[in-house]
Design an enzyme around this catalytic site. Structure first.
Site, mmCIF file in Angstrom:
data_model
loop_
_atom_site.group_PDB
_atom_site.id
_atom_site.type_symbol
_atom_site.label_atom_id
_atom_site.label_comp_id
_atom_site.label_asym_id
_atom_site.label_seq_id
_atom_site.Cartn_x
_atom_site.Cartn_y
_atom_site.Cartn_z
ATOM 1 N N LYS A 1 -0.931 6.921 -1.262
ATOM 2 C CA LYS A 1 -2.356 6.668 -1.495
ATOM 3 C C LYS A 1 -3.107 7.995 -1.549
ATOM 4 C CE LYS A 1 -2.797 2.177 0.796
ATOM 5 N NZ LYS A 1 -3.250 1.402 -0.357
ATOM 6 N N ASP B 1 -4.419 -2.143 8.225
ATOM 7 C CA ASP B 1 -3.559 -2.968 7.375
ATOM 8 C C ASP B 1 -2.725 -3.968 8.178
ATOM 9 O OD1 ASP B 1 -3.045 -3.599 4.784
ATOM 10 O OD2 ASP B 1 -1.397 -2.181 4.528
ATOM 11 N N ARG C 1 3.318 -7.664 0.414
ATOM 12 C CA ARG C 1 3.998 -8.865 -0.106
ATOM 13 C C ARG C 1 5.500 -8.811 0.182
ATOM 14 N NH1 ARG C 1 1.618 -7.617 -5.965
ATOM 15 N NH2 ARG C 1 0.118 -6.538 -4.672
HETATM 16 N N1 BES Z 1 -3.058 -2.465 2.118
HETATM 17 C C1 BES Z 1 -3.270 -2.395 0.736
HETATM 18 C C2 BES Z 1 -4.434 -3.246 0.254
HETATM 19 C C3 BES Z 1 -5.795 -2.820 0.698
HETATM 20 C C4 BES Z 1 -6.543 -1.960 -0.076
HETATM 21 C C5 BES Z 1 -6.341 -3.334 1.835
HETATM 22 C C6 BES Z 1 -7.802 -1.594 0.316
HETATM 23 C C7 BES Z 1 -7.612 -2.963 2.231
HETATM 24 C C8 BES Z 1 -8.346 -2.104 1.459
HETATM 25 C C9 BES Z 1 -2.020 -2.850 -0.030
HETATM 26 O O1 BES Z 1 -0.825 -2.599 0.601
HETATM 27 C C10 BES Z 1 -2.023 -2.113 -1.328
HETATM 28 O O2 BES Z 1 -2.012 -0.922 -1.293
HETATM 29 N N2 BES Z 1 -2.061 -2.842 -2.416
HETATM 30 C C11 BES Z 1 -2.116 -2.248 -3.710
HETATM 31 C C12 BES Z 1 -1.261 -3.065 -4.630
HETATM 32 C C13 BES Z 1 -1.070 -2.432 -5.980
HETATM 33 C C14 BES Z 1 -0.240 -1.202 -5.857
HETATM 34 C C15 BES Z 1 -0.399 -3.453 -6.880
HETATM 35 C C16 BES Z 1 -3.564 -2.268 -4.179
HETATM 36 O O3 BES Z 1 -4.255 -3.258 -3.971
HETATM 37 O O4 BES Z 1 -4.017 -1.262 -4.726
HETATM 38 ZN ZN ZN Z 2 -0.890 -2.561 2.701
HETATM 39 ZN ZN ZN Z 3 -0.038 -0.671 0.296
#
Ligand code: BES
Ligand code: ZN
Ligand code: ZN
Length: 509
Positions: free
Chosen positions: A288, A299, A362
């Site tokens: 990230k 998370d 997931r």
């Molecule tokens: N934990 C994150 C989702 C998230 C983002 C929660 C912002 C709270 C605030 C999750 O694991 C994630 O990073 N999801 C990605 C999925 C993508 C790579 C398909 C996302 O939502 O960007």
């Molecule tokens: Zn996550």
């Molecule tokens: Zn993630």
């Protein structure tokens, strides 16, 4: 903060400060036919007599407007030195959730006015249509939730000294019994919300999967909750390739936390909660961006909030069978980490192409859902901070809910409305099934486009559910920093969202 019930009358409590509520009349309730519209907006005072009532009605600086707080120091009325007046507006448009929010503002006012002990005249809420136990439950929830502070790592002298004691006063001893019941119930639920918040607020190094499992075992002591914790070897034995794959990049081992509570006949199928317990999400190899990454300690709020709900259900001794499964892991880019393109095999044998290691939630949920299905539950309800797309779609006001059962949706929306939380139904749609078809494996962990990110994630989870009634709560937007929407939530920090709804939902099983 300490909430007590008094069996004395308002005139005999010998407390310094009294809190009273004032309503405004609506045209309907004040008027009897034509010509009485002028009465709209008149102050309405219930549950008080003589001195205080006269003061409230005659004092021009009091309007009864919703959101009004007026402190009259040295008012010297009916034995009270100070009077704190809280305006509620028109009773018809003032519900229990307004009362929770008002409680939060009230506590803020008591703090800033340095009032340490006070009485609360419950009968002055007489115009709000609910019974004494329901009113005191909502007040206790609001007050307890807003008393939450996360200062565990601050020097002692920097910590705010709280110690506010609020005594609830009602007109009769019979009522006092109901008030006590409501206070206990609301206090228990509020404490469970605060417990969940603390798990979420603790940073990644203080709340690892191992520490999370220990915290759950500790909290369950003295209750009828059975807690089982699987270490890595047991997770391997159950072929949970998703959970193991995500944990591979970290030197912190994963855990699978199982909580069981049996409050009903053994033959009754349980309601099964599943919660994403990702104690820190760096994104893994699909790292990230730096700014804001510190927030990814939240998370694990899906896991934390189902844990809180389980604690509340057990402490309230509800007559239901429930269980919770929390897969706990870090998502880190260590030398053994998942790489984009890697293929993992979930517990049920499904092969998954990991196209983005940041879509890890997931992967760990897939195994937990497979395991949940083997328990043949009445329904599976999962909570996860699953997608950034959910934050964009609904922000911090509503939790998005995906479900394969309209009947379950009916129960969810009724439970959320009783609990005072906001949910919004989102579409589970076959189009997205095509979007997650794998090229080299059965399915892929990301959709083929950037469209409908939270719906594709939901369809990914649905793959592991079979026919079991299931609801997926994407709490990415509501699990933290929700204070601008609800005054009882911290401005910054975990909200404990859906704990109250899950407790309510369990009552319908
Ligand atoms: N934990 C994150 C989702 C998230 C983002 C929660 C912002 C709270 C605030 C999750 O694991 C994630 O990073 N999801 C990605 C999925 C993508 C790579 C398909 C996302 O939502 O960007
Ligand atoms: Zn996550
Ligand atoms: Zn993630």
């Amino acid at each position: 903060m300490n909430l007590k019930v008094s069996r004395k009358t308002i005139e005999n409590t010998q407390l310094n400060t009294l809190i009273v509520f004032v309503n405004k009349s609506s045209e309907k309730s004040a008027g009897k036919g034509r010509g009485s519209a002028a009465k709209k907006g008149t102050k309405l005072v219930t549950g008080l007599k003589d001195e205080i009532k006269d003061f409230l009605l005659n004092e021009e600086t009091i309007s009864g407007e919703k959101g009004e707080f007026q402190l009259y120091r040295n008012a010297e009325l009916a034995g009270y030195k100070n009077l704190l007046v809280v305006g509620l507006g028109e009773a018809a448009s003032f519900g229990l959730e307004d009362l929770r929010i008002t409680s939060a503002k009230l506590l803020g006012r008591l703090r800033s006015s340095k009032i340490k002990e006070c009485g609360l005249a419950l009968d002055t809420l007489g115009k709000v249509s609910a019974k004494a136990d329901v009113l005191s439950k909502a007040l206790a929830e609001g007050l307890t939730m807003s008393s939450y502070r996360f200062d565990d790592y601050k020097k002692k002298d920097e910590k705010e000294k709280e110690g506010i004691e609020i005594t609830f006063i009602s007109s009769s001893p019979q009522k006092a019994t109901a008030v006590k019941k409501g206070l206990d119930e609301g206090g228990t639920i509020g404490e469970a919300v605060n417990f969940s918040r603390r798990l979420g607020d603790k940073p990644g190094n203080k709340m690892t999967p191992t520490l999370l499992a220990k915290a759950v075992q500790e909290a369950a002591k003295g209750s009828k909750l059975k807690v089982t914790v699987w270490e890595k070897a047991e997770i391997k034995k159950h072929k949970m390739g998703g959970l193991l794959g995500v944990a591979a990049g970290s030197d912190q081992d994963p855990r699978l936390i199982i909580m069981e509570y049996k409050g009903a006949a053994a033959s009754k199928k349980p309601l099964c909660f599943v919660g994403k317990g990702l104690t820190f999400d760096s994104g893994g190899i699909s790292l990230k961006p730096g700014p804001g990454m510190e927030d990814m300690k939240y998370d694990m709020c899906g896991g934390a909030n189902v844990i809180g709900a389980m604690l509340a259900i057990a402490r309230l001794k509800l007559k239901v069978n429930v269980m919770a499964i929390v897969p706990a892991s870090e998502n880190m880019p260590g030398p053994s980490a998942n790489k984009p393109g890697d293929i993992l095999t979930a517990m049920d044998g499904t092969t998954i192409e990991v196209n983005n290691t940041d879509a890890e939630g997931r992967l760990i949920l897939a195994d937990a859902l497979c395991y949940a299905v083997t328990k043949k539950p009445a329904a599976i309800v999962d909570a996860a901070t699953l997608t950034g797309a959910m934050v964009i779609a609904l922000g911090s006001s509503h939790t998005g809910v995906y479900t394969n059962s309209e009947r379950l949706w009916g129960k969810v929306s009724a439970a959320a409305s009783r609990a005072g939380e906001s949910v919004w139904q989102m579409p589970v749609c076959d189009d997205h099934k095509k979007d997650i078809k794998g090229i080299y494996a059965d399915i892929a962990n990301t959709g083929c486009s950037r469209e409908a990110g939270s719906a594709t994630a939901a369809v990914f989870l649905k793959h592991f559910i079979g026919d079991t009634p299931w609801a997926h709560f994407d709490i990415a937007g509501t699990a933290w920093h929700a204070g601008k929407r609800k005054a009882y939530h911290p401005q910054k920090g975990a909200s404990g969202v859906m704990v109250r709804t899950f407790v309510e939902l369990s009552k319908s099983y």
